[in-house]
Design an enzyme around this catalytic site. Structure first.
Site, PDB file in Angstrom:
ATOM      1  N   LYS A  54       0.664  -1.043  -0.072  1.00  0.00           N
ATOM      2  CA  LYS A  54      -0.058   0.005  -0.085  1.00  0.00           C
ATOM      3  C   LYS A  54       1.086   1.307   0.058  1.00  0.00           C
ATOM      4  O   LYS A  54       0.476   2.267  -0.856  1.00  0.00           O
ATOM      5  CB  LYS A  54      -0.975   0.089   1.069  1.00  0.00           C
ATOM      6  CG  LYS A  54      -2.080  -1.083   1.094  1.00  0.00           C
ATOM      7  CD  LYS A  54      -2.823  -1.181   2.459  1.00  0.00           C
ATOM      8  CE  LYS A  54      -3.572  -2.512   2.127  1.00  0.00           C
ATOM      9  NZ  LYS A  54      -4.536  -2.780   3.501  1.00  0.00           N
ATOM     10  N   GLN A  98      -4.988  -1.819   9.495  1.00  0.00           N
ATOM     11  CA  GLN A  98      -4.660  -3.072   9.028  1.00  0.00           C
ATOM     12  C   GLN A  98      -5.298  -4.054   9.856  1.00  0.00           C
ATOM     13  O   GLN A  98      -4.831  -4.315  11.001  1.00  0.00           O
ATOM     14  CB  GLN A  98      -3.089  -3.316   8.668  1.00  0.00           C
ATOM     15  CG  GLN A  98      -3.056  -4.500   7.928  1.00  0.00           C
ATOM     16  CD  GLN A  98      -3.505  -4.604   6.314  1.00  0.00           C
ATOM     17  OE1 GLN A  98      -3.478  -3.676   5.829  1.00  0.00           O
ATOM     18  NE2 GLN A  98      -3.541  -5.739   6.078  1.00  0.00           N
ATOM     19  N   ASP A 121     -11.146   2.737   4.181  1.00  0.00           N
ATOM     20  CA  ASP A 121     -11.645   1.473   3.797  1.00  0.00           C
ATOM     21  C   ASP A 121     -13.112   1.298   3.520  1.00  0.00           C
ATOM     22  O   ASP A 121     -13.602   0.182   3.353  1.00  0.00           O
ATOM     23  CB  ASP A 121     -11.333   0.448   5.098  1.00  0.00           C
ATOM     24  CG  ASP A 121      -9.900  -0.247   4.919  1.00  0.00           C
ATOM     25  OD1 ASP A 121      -9.674  -0.684   3.796  1.00  0.00           O
ATOM     26  OD2 ASP A 121      -8.963  -0.506   5.855  1.00  0.00           O
TER      27      ASP A 121
END
Ligand code: GUN
Length: 285
Positions: A54, A98, A121
């Site tokens: 990422k 994460q 997200d």
């Protein structure tokens, strides 16, 4: 005839280039460089790889990224305090925690703490609700990436029977929401661990999305001839990475199929960059 292989890596690069162009325009027009703050708690090897990928993708698209590493035994309060400080920090546009978090942490409470305007997200209930109502702020990254891959095949989605295997909050549920929304117009079946005879559902799938996390769970003879097969699974089996679909026989039956790796994975990251850009645009408007 063997299926067309859907090149997720290439399509993700094209998406990333578009994001890079728009990010450069945002810098010129408003002096803003989109900034993603990632939080990695613990030392799960797969998570370390994802976070590194990422960060690299951000750099390639001209986005700024910072990584906040926390020890595996970080307390709930410390993690929440970090998110609150990133919520308050005007230089941070997107916050990514994460997953999976170490087991002692309350994931729901952690994700609910992320400010909805920084929730790249799209896990916050406010963003899930907006998406379900067909007025998304941020699209959930993996399902949005799958939609782009489906569009790339040129096969119409409307009226097709899409079968999703897996009912997770990250993939299965939002995937169903995107496939049934107006404009996509698929008919959707979600299969899960309590579904009897999943093979029978798969055999009726014009579009099959496998997101179970079990290596080669979907057998080649479950694939309807000329189906479009999207494999969301990334499973390590010894040295190899395999998907949730038994690839070689599925390749023979399907019209199009995503490989693992190089299918859905790169698209998830491309969508994250797109969301980070959108967050920066919303916050600087
Ligand atoms: N772990 C596996 N997939 C994801 C994802 O899409 N977002 C985050 N934050 N963690 C993940």
């Amino acid at each position: 005839m063997a299926a067309r292989i859907i090149d997720g890596k290439l399509i993700a690069e094209q998406c990333r280039e578009l994001t890079a162009t728009k990010a450069a325009q945002l810098k010129t027009s408003r002096g803003v460089v989109p900034h993603l703050a990632a939080i990695l708690a613990g030392d799960d090897p797969a998570s370390q790889v994802y976070v590194r990928n990422k960060e690299r993708a951000c750099a390639k698209a001209g986005l700024h990224s910072t990584l906040h590493r926390l020890p595996a035994d970080v307390s709930q309060q410390e993690l929440i305090a970090l998110i609150q400080s990133l919520n308050q920090d005007p230089s941070v546009n997107g916050i990514l925690v994460q997953l999976p978090l170490p087991r002692h942490l309350n994931t729901t409470q952690v994700l609910d703490t992320v400010h909805p305007l920084k929730d790249v997200d799209a896990f916050h209930p406010e963003n899930v609700g907006l998406m379900l109502q067909g007025r998304p702020r941020f699209l959930p990254c993996t399902p949005a990436g799958v939609m782009q891959l489906l569009h790339s095949t040129g096969t119409p989605i409307a009226g097709k029977h899409a079968v999703i295997i897996g009912r997770s909050d990250i993939v299965g549920k939002p995937m169903a929401a995107l496939l049934i929304q107006k404009g996509a117009d698929a008919t959707v079946t979600i299969c899960h661990s309590r579904t009897p005879d999943i093979a029978a559902f798969c055999r009726q799938a014009d579009i099959l999305v496998a997101a179970v996390g079990i290596p080669e769970f979907v057998r080649g003879d479950w694939i309807k001839p000329d189906a479009v097969v999207i494999d969301v699974g990334i499973n390590r089996v010894g040295e190899r990475l395999v998907g949730d679909v038994e690839y070689a026989p599925a390749l023979e039956k399907a019209a199009a199929i995503t490989p693992v790796p190089g299918g859905v994975g790169p698209m998830t990251i491309a969508m994250l960059l797109q969301n980070t850009l959108k967050a920066a645009e919303l916050q600087s408007a």
